[in-house]
Write a protein that holds these residues in place. Structure first.
Motif, PDB file in Angstrom:
ATOM      1  N   UNK A 392       0.904  -0.932   0.030  1.00  0.00           N
ATOM      2  CA  UNK A 392       0.098   0.195   0.051  1.00  0.00           C
ATOM      3  C   UNK A 392       0.976   1.214   0.048  1.00  0.00           C
ATOM      4  N   UNK A 393       0.662   2.023  -0.841  1.00  0.00           N
ATOM      5  CA  UNK A 393       1.379   3.233  -1.057  1.00  0.00           C
ATOM      6  C   UNK A 393       0.364   4.597  -1.254  1.00  0.00           C
ATOM      7  N   UNK A 394       0.983   5.733  -0.744  1.00  0.00           N
ATOM      8  CA  UNK A 394       0.125   6.772  -0.764  1.00  0.00           C
ATOM      9  C   UNK A 394       1.082   7.999  -0.913  1.00  0.00           C
ATOM     10  N   UNK A 395       0.588   9.052  -1.178  1.00  0.00           N
ATOM     11  CA  UNK A 395       1.468  10.329  -1.421  1.00  0.00           C
ATOM     12  C   UNK A 395       1.182  11.528  -0.792  1.00  0.00           C
ATOM     13  N   UNK A 396       0.378  11.626   0.048  1.00  0.00           N
ATOM     14  CA  UNK A 396       0.264  12.838   0.983  1.00  0.00           C
ATOM     15  C   UNK A 396      -0.177  12.440   2.359  1.00  0.00           C
ATOM     16  N   UNK A 408       3.224  10.091 -13.119  1.00  0.00           N
ATOM     17  CA  UNK A 408       4.375  10.427 -13.276  1.00  0.00           C
ATOM     18  C   UNK A 408       5.583  10.029 -12.413  1.00  0.00           C
ATOM     19  N   UNK A 409       5.335   9.708 -11.237  1.00  0.00           N
ATOM     20  CA  UNK A 409       6.107   9.043 -10.107  1.00  0.00           C
ATOM     21  C   UNK A 409       6.585   7.636 -10.488  1.00  0.00           C
ATOM     22  N   UNK A 410       7.593   7.435 -10.050  1.00  0.00           N
ATOM     23  CA  UNK A 410       8.402   6.114 -10.191  1.00  0.00           C
ATOM     24  C   UNK A 410       7.527   5.234  -9.125  1.00  0.00           C
ATOM     25  N   UNK A 411       7.050   4.148  -9.502  1.00  0.00           N
ATOM     26  CA  UNK A 411       6.260   3.267  -8.336  1.00  0.00           C
ATOM     27  C   UNK A 411       7.210   2.313  -7.934  1.00  0.00           C
ATOM     28  N   UNK A 412       6.842   1.799  -6.834  1.00  0.00           N
ATOM     29  CA  UNK A 412       7.566   0.669  -6.040  1.00  0.00           C
ATOM     30  C   UNK A 412       7.656  -0.702  -6.833  1.00  0.00           C
ATOM     31  N   UNK A 413       8.794  -1.175  -6.808  1.00  0.00           N
ATOM     32  CA  UNK A 413       8.913  -2.410  -7.418  1.00  0.00           C
ATOM     33  C   UNK A 413       9.492  -3.568  -6.727  1.00  0.00           C
ATOM     34  N   UNK A 414       9.376  -4.881  -6.981  1.00  0.00           N
ATOM     35  CA  UNK A 414      10.117  -5.954  -6.161  1.00  0.00           C
ATOM     36  C   UNK A 414      11.020  -6.575  -7.042  1.00  0.00           C
ATOM     37  N   UNK A 415      12.409  -6.666  -6.833  1.00  0.00           N
ATOM     38  CA  UNK A 415      13.381  -7.483  -7.718  1.00  0.00           C
ATOM     39  C   UNK A 415      13.587  -8.857  -7.054  1.00  0.00           C
ATOM     40  N   UNK A 416      13.722 -10.066  -8.179  1.00  0.00           N
ATOM     41  CA  UNK A 416      14.179 -11.123  -7.492  1.00  0.00           C
ATOM     42  C   UNK A 416      15.163 -11.740  -8.375  1.00  0.00           C
ATOM     43  N   UNK A 428      12.087  -7.872 -12.410  1.00  0.00           N
ATOM     44  CA  UNK A 428      11.671  -7.045 -11.541  1.00  0.00           C
ATOM     45  C   UNK A 428      10.032  -6.681 -12.156  1.00  0.00           C
ATOM     46  N   UNK A 429       9.278  -6.571 -11.057  1.00  0.00           N
ATOM     47  CA  UNK A 429       7.787  -6.481 -11.067  1.00  0.00           C
ATOM     48  C   UNK A 429       7.462  -5.308 -10.457  1.00  0.00           C
ATOM     49  N   UNK A 430       6.511  -4.330 -11.048  1.00  0.00           N
ATOM     50  CA  UNK A 430       5.965  -3.107 -10.464  1.00  0.00           C
ATOM     51  C   UNK A 430       5.127  -3.343  -9.612  1.00  0.00           C
ATOM     52  N   UNK A 431       4.791  -2.417  -8.512  1.00  0.00           N
ATOM     53  CA  UNK A 431       3.852  -2.913  -7.391  1.00  0.00           C
ATOM     54  C   UNK A 431       2.792  -1.668  -7.374  1.00  0.00           C
ATOM     55  N   UNK A 432       1.533  -1.866  -7.545  1.00  0.00           N
ATOM     56  CA  UNK A 432       0.473  -0.793  -7.369  1.00  0.00           C
ATOM     57  C   UNK A 432       0.014  -0.947  -6.169  1.00  0.00           C
ATOM     58  N   UNK A 433      -0.479   0.287  -5.463  1.00  0.00           N
ATOM     59  CA  UNK A 433      -1.053   0.298  -4.152  1.00  0.00           C
ATOM     60  C   UNK A 433      -2.306  -0.852  -4.129  1.00  0.00           C
ATOM     61  N   UNK A 434      -2.291  -1.690  -3.148  1.00  0.00           N
ATOM     62  CA  UNK A 434      -3.171  -2.774  -3.009  1.00  0.00           C
ATOM     63  C   UNK A 434      -2.962  -3.936  -3.469  1.00  0.00           C
ATOM     64  N   UNK A 454       9.786   3.577  -4.659  1.00  0.00           N
ATOM     65  CA  UNK A 454       9.530   4.462  -5.542  1.00  0.00           C
ATOM     66  C   UNK A 454       9.555   5.746  -4.891  1.00  0.00           C
ATOM     67  N   UNK A 455       8.507   6.752  -5.370  1.00  0.00           N
ATOM     68  CA  UNK A 455       8.618   8.096  -5.031  1.00  0.00           C
ATOM     69  C   UNK A 455       7.609   8.535  -3.839  1.00  0.00           C
ATOM     70  N   UNK A 456       6.888   7.418  -3.515  1.00  0.00           N
ATOM     71  CA  UNK A 456       5.606   7.472  -2.685  1.00  0.00           C
ATOM     72  C   UNK A 456       6.033   6.926  -1.306  1.00  0.00           C
TER      73      UNK A 456
END
Length: 608
Positions: A392-396, A408-416, A428-434, A454-456
């Motif tokens: 879960x990510x949020x930006x404020x 426009x922000x870099x998302x969080x990712x998991x690397x294996x 490398x797989x990107x992670x969306x919130x939730x 990521x940036x959040x």
């Protein structure tokens, strides 16, 4: 134990120490060989838009299973995300001081452990004491150990845990619930950099300042720090310790106080802006089977390391933590293996805001970007048990989700990566919130994973089947009863005496004595007690444990007095003296180690 038996045991221990030294030497030699072969190359890695991504996932990372955010119940998202924000607002997420390569370091992430009542989780020589999640049928019911907001937050994590237990057990062998497909435009610019990473990374050293200052001074200096940590299971997101920061870490209103400044609006139900059926950015709506994906050769992706002669598959060194050192008990038991349905018993909650983190290391082998948590295996788990992670990510500070309007922000990712392998490309797989993902079967032991920032700001709830055979309150209470059964109290005078002074009994009692002090009391009073201002569940049991420890201190004095008695037979007296000296020497050394780590910071309850 006779002198002859003790001599044999010492000889046996000496052989074991020699084997251990040889093993460490072999690993160091292989590590150097690996680094020489790697040279200045970066190992390729594939992301969702890379050719051969799905084929690589199926062939080398099949134990990784993804669940898109929209495949979870919206109500569950709301309760869990509101719980995470509540815990942050209350300041419940704290940094741990852990031990890595004989150094005290802070974790880069703030965290807290939740789980079954009385459970603990041990990592990097640190024991975390679980705040109990408040299930409807739990023994916590009726205990007034925390306020209603925290109780509700704990219960939400328990509901998420139940969902994971049910969901992961329903997965069939080879089932790919929802794997990543070609990302949408919002990830396009980010993924495009993958094709350039081989050239760009050659201009970057890829290591941290400590690695560059290695005594080796050659190629190994770029990576030796990470490989050394890798051989010890995990760095779990550690950063270099600053001795002066520790006092601030223990004070309410400092590190956790910063968390407390989050606006009260965080406690309201967290918005789940895109968690609607059919609305999952960057992910397919239906389960994707690897067999349905077009097979694409990835030879071009592997070309940067085509000249390397060997796969590191023969270098794969499985570092299994000694059950004794892992839990501080001398009794060896066969390692437990997960064979039935998974029952996650704890979740380690993590939080990081990259904007408030002064330094994040670059991922050194693949050029994947900034790491929030370095390469590691999750340790101290039941063998072959799955790990489930909620992202879960949020930006404020209002707790708004990072979904929608933040493309426009870099998302969080998991690397294996495959552990100790420089031939197989990373994933490398990107992670969306939730989003959620599972690491199933033996993926956690044969592979390593890292978290790329990521940036959040981001929370993760990592649900585990912790190996708790020696890590529960029930266990250590039974050990205390075992030791104290040798102590009798005169009902009239209140004086104490020992039932038996047999060396084997003496040794067992003193081992329990050390276990209680160093694996429980010192761990709790040093860091675990920080959580008592949020939840008092552990307060009573730990106070009783300290009372039991003080009785064991009296038992040690009684043992010593017996050894000093003139009437004792020479042989038995010497055997008792040797046993007691060994236990007291170990205790003195461990106490000195704790004093060295604490510096001038005293324990809340002084144990000299």
């Amino acid at each position: 134990m006779s002198p002859q038996m003790k001599a044999k045991q010492c000889k046996h221990n000496s052989r074991n120490m020699k084997r251990s030294g040889d093993s460490e030497g072999e690993k160091k030699t292989k590590r150097r060989r690996l680094l020489r072969e790697l040279g200045d190359h970066k190992i390729p890695y594939l992301g969702p838009s890379s050719r051969g991504f799905q084929q690589l996932w199926d062939s080398s990372y099949s134990g990784l299973v993804f669940r898109r955010s929209c495949s979870l119940p919206t109500e569950l998202h709301c309760r869990v995300q509101a719980a995470l924000l509540t815990l942050r607002r209350k300041g419940c997420l704290l940094k741990d001081l852990v031990r890595v390569r004989e150094r005290d370091v802070f974790t880069a992430v703030s965290r807290a452990l939740f789980g079954e009542p009385g459970h603990t989780y041990r990592y990097l020589e640190t024991r975390l004491f679980a705040l109990p999640w408040h299930s409807e049928d739990s023994e916590v019911k009726g205990h007034n150990c925390c306020d209603p907001d925290l109780r509700a937050a704990c219960k939400a994590l328990w509901e998420l845990n139940n969902f994971f237990c049910s969901d992961v057990s329903q997965l069939k062998e080879g089932d790919k619930l929802t794997q990543c497909v070609k990302a949408e435009a919002k990830l396009g610019e980010e993924i495009d950099t993958e094709s350039k990473h081989s050239e760009d990374s050659k201009n970057s050293d890829g290591g941290d300042s400590e690695s560059r200052q290695s005594e080796e001074g050659d190629t190994e200096s770029k990576h030796s720090e990470e490989w050394d940590i890798e051989s010890k299971h995990s760095d779990e997101g550690c950063s270099v310790s600053k001795q002066g920061d520790w006092e601030a870490e223990l004070k309410p209103g400092s590190e956790e106080g910063e968390s407390s400044k989050v606006k009260q609006s965080e406690t309201s139900t967290a918005p789940v802006s895109e968690h609607r059926e059919g609305k999952c950015p960057s992910w397919a709506d239906e389960p994707i089977s690897g067999k349905e994906m077009k097979r694409v050769e990835i030879e071009a992706q592997e070309r940067p390391v085509a000249q390397l002669k060997h796969s590191l598959s023969d270098y794969h060194i499985q570092d299994v933590e000694d059950p004794v050192s892992g839990q501080g008990c001398s009794q060896l038991t066969p390692p437990q293996v997960c064979t039935g349905p998974a029952k996650f018993n704890v979740t380690l909650l993590n939080y990081m805001d990259p904007a408030k983190t002064s330094h994040l290391k670059e991922e050194p082998y693949y050029g994947m970007g900034k790491m929030a948590v370095g390469w590691h295996h999750d340790e101290n788990l039941i063998s072959n048990s799955p790990v489930a992670v909620y992202n879960y990510s949020y930006h404020n500070d209002k707790g708004e989700s990072s979904e929608g309007g933040t493309g426009e922000k870099t998302c969080w990712r998991i690397g294996l990566k495959v552990a100790w392998d420089i031939h197989t490309p990373g994933l490398m797989v990107p992670l969306e919130s939730g989003d959620c993902y599972y690491m199933r079967d033996n993926l956690n032991s044969t592979h390593q994973h890292c978290v790329l920032a990521g940036e959040t700001a981001r929370f993760s709830s990592t649900h585990r089947v912790a190996e708790c055979s020696r890590g529960t309150l029930t266990y250590i209470q039974s050990r205390c009863q075992e030791a104290l059964s040798n102590l009798q109290t005169d009902p009239e005078t209140g004086s104490h005496s020992l039932l038996t002074v047999q060396p084997i009994t003496l040794q067992n009692c003193e081992e329990i004595h050390n276990e209680v002090e160093f694996e429980w009391l010192r761990q709790y009073w040093f860091q675990g007690q920080r959580y008592t201002r949020f939840c008092s569940w552990w307060s009573g049991p730990m106070e009783q444990l300290e009372k039991d420890w003080r009785l064991m201190e009296k038992m040690t004095k009684l043992f010593l007095a017996t050894v000093e008695e003139e009437g004792q037979e020479g042989e038995g007296r010497r055997e008792m003296a040797e046993t007691l000296l060994s236990a007291l020497t170990d205790r003195h050394q461990q106490r000195q180690t704790w004093r060295d780590s604490l510096g001038d910071q005293p324990l809340k309850h002084s144990i000299s």
